[in-house]
Design a protein around this motif. Structure first.
Motif, mmCIF file in Angstrom:
data_model
loop_
_atom_site.group_PDB
_atom_site.id
_atom_site.type_symbol
_atom_site.label_atom_id
_atom_site.label_comp_id
_atom_site.label_asym_id
_atom_site.label_seq_id
_atom_site.Cartn_x
_atom_site.Cartn_y
_atom_site.Cartn_z
ATOM 1 N N HIS A 162 0.764 -1.279 0.096
ATOM 2 C CA HIS A 162 -0.239 -0.102 -0.051
ATOM 3 C C HIS A 162 0.944 1.300 0.017
ATOM 4 O O HIS A 162 1.167 1.815 1.110
ATOM 5 C CB HIS A 162 -0.705 0.101 1.155
ATOM 6 N N ALA A 173 -4.575 2.437 -0.405
ATOM 7 C CA ALA A 173 -4.789 1.149 -0.354
ATOM 8 C C ALA A 173 -4.769 0.682 -1.819
ATOM 9 O O ALA A 173 -5.167 1.378 -2.832
ATOM 10 C CB ALA A 173 -6.145 0.873 0.266
ATOM 11 N N GLU A 178 -0.359 -8.586 2.974
ATOM 12 C CA GLU A 178 -0.212 -7.219 2.768
ATOM 13 C C GLU A 178 1.216 -6.594 3.483
ATOM 14 O O GLU A 178 1.338 -6.745 4.581
ATOM 15 C CB GLU A 178 -1.451 -6.391 3.528
ATOM 16 N N ALA A 184 1.911 -3.374 4.493
ATOM 17 C CA ALA A 184 1.053 -2.177 4.810
ATOM 18 C C ALA A 184 2.285 -1.244 5.724
ATOM 19 O O ALA A 184 1.547 -0.646 6.756
ATOM 20 C CB ALA A 184 -0.220 -2.241 5.751
ATOM 21 N N LEU A 201 -6.020 -1.188 6.860
ATOM 22 C CA LEU A 201 -4.966 -1.984 5.984
ATOM 23 C C LEU A 201 -3.996 -2.863 6.825
ATOM 24 O O LEU A 201 -4.125 -2.395 7.912
ATOM 25 C CB LEU A 201 -4.002 -0.877 5.463
#
Ligand SMILES: *Cc1c(COP(=O)(O)O)cnc(C)c1O
Length: 384
Positions: free
Chosen positions: A128, A133, A152, A154, A167
């Motif tokens: 991200h 996002a 992810e 993040a 997120l």
């Protein structure tokens, strides 16, 4: 007075909590401040389970171990990211398959993922970028269709949301960074968010050097022993004490970063309207955390000249990343990827402006005024 690119800061009770940790005589990991940090994150992000670790790199490494990759398995990642996103999986023997990015958000281009999936693909690792996002609906849909895991990155997305979801809490696993260049800091620091409950028990073991020490502390086993691979991934209580003070002030910190972001955006709008540069784009589904303010310039040479101009005026602006597919390591791991046009083009033109908690309105006015005076110079040359 120089305006640095980044500046670590104290938001509240950091020093008080560090003193408390020292006085309580509890400096190693998994003490009361670690507990406070993880409970705070689990509560605020509606996360099943959060483990505090010493860096986002550590969180990514645990995530990669949990994915149980076999040599030759493939992961789909952006090339436009920090090395740790990819290194964590490469350490497990996986092969990175690099995906191009979207021109608006600099995030992995979800429309190009499906074409990269092969029978060896096991993981999609979206990043991200700037706390904005990726298209998580599309990514999760592809993961379900092809039975892939989603990890992810993040690192930059702590306190950002996608359609209301924090997120890091959308994929099977999520990774946060509290490095001093991020929004909430503890020097070095990170967290692993475990959304897929299947992974909770093994993650605790990997984080504790491959032992079942967490179970021992909970009284579930009467001695602890070596049960799996692992490493030393805990964050110290000193780190956790500092971090907890930052998390307590998360609202204040995010609001301040939003103000900085908005101010840059508003003041630089006329330059965007004049076609001189491009500003960041925030899709409607995203609530971002003001992590980064960047501008996209016309070319690499304009960027170099602007950096030099700002530096003469004591303003430090920086760029990143050298796309990983064009790095020596990226080329040797993934020789068949020759071109990622959007990544190559935008990575040469992106410039990050100073963005930190203590940046003042006066600093922002000075930075913008120097950017304007740089372009006045250039425009005059063009006209003459
Ligand atoms: C900062 C960052 C990391 C690494 O975080 P550390 O806490 O320094 O290990 C990984 N990925 C991205 C996208 C980052 O921005």
């Amino acid at each position: 007075m120089q305006i640095p690119f980044n500046k670590p800061f104290i938001a509240g009770r950091e020093l008080h909590y560090i003193e408390q940790a020292v006085k309580d005589g509890n400096l190693a990991g998994d003490g009361p401040f670690t507990k406070k940090c993880t409970t705070w994150m689990e509560h605020h992000f509606s996360a099943n389970k959060v483990l505090l670790v010493h860096s986002c790199t550590a969180a990514l490494e645990i995530a990669a171990i949990l994915c149980d990759l076999q040599p030759g398995d493939e992961i789909i990642v952006p090339s436009y990211t920090f090395v740790s996103t990819v290194n964590a999986f490469v350490l497990r023997g996986a092969k990175p398959v690099f995906c191009d990015i979207r021109p608006d958000t600099m995030n992995m281009d979800e429309s190009k993922i499906e074409g990269l999936i092969t029978p060896r693909t096991r993981v999609i690792a979206p990043v991200h970028y700037a706390g904005v996002a990726c298209d998580m609906d599309r990514i999760m849909e592809l993961a379900a269709k092809y039975n892939l895991l989603v990890v992810e990155d993040a690192a930059q997305g702590v306190c950002s949301r996608y359609k209301g979801q924090a997120l890091g809490t959308i994929g099977n696993l999520g990774c946060y960074s509290f490095h001093e260049t991020k929004n909430f800091i503890s020097g070095e620091g990170g967290a692993l968010v475990i959304n897929d409950r299947r992974f909770i028990e093994r993650a605790e073991i990997i984080r504790e050097k491959g032992t079942d020490r967490s179970r021992f502390f909970r009284g579930q086993v009467d001695k602890y022993t070596w049960v799996d691979i692992g490493s030393s991934y805990l964050a110290s209580e000193l780190t956790a004490a500092f971090l907890y003070a930052q998390l307590e002030e998360a609202g204040k910190i995010t609001q301040k970063r939003h103000e900085i972001w908005q101010q840059y955006h508003q003041l630089l709008r006329p330059l965007e309207e004049a076609g001189i540069l491009r500003l960041p784009v925030i899709p409607a589904d995203c609530t971002h955390n003001g992590h980064m303010f960047y501008i996209l310039l016309e070319s690499q040479s304009v960027r170099a000249a602007l950096i030099a101009h700002l530096k003469i005026h004591d303003i430090m602006a920086v760029f990143h990343y050298v796309p990983l597919h064009s790095s020596p390591m990226g080329k040797s791991l993934c020789p068949e990827v020759s071109r990622l046009p959007v990544t190559e083009n935008l990575s040469e033109r992106l410039l990050r402006l100073p963005c930190y908690y203590e940046l003042t309105d006066g600093d922002i006015l000075k930075i913008v005024s120097e950017i304007k005076s740089f372009f006045k110079g250039i425009l005059k040359t063009v006209i003459l």
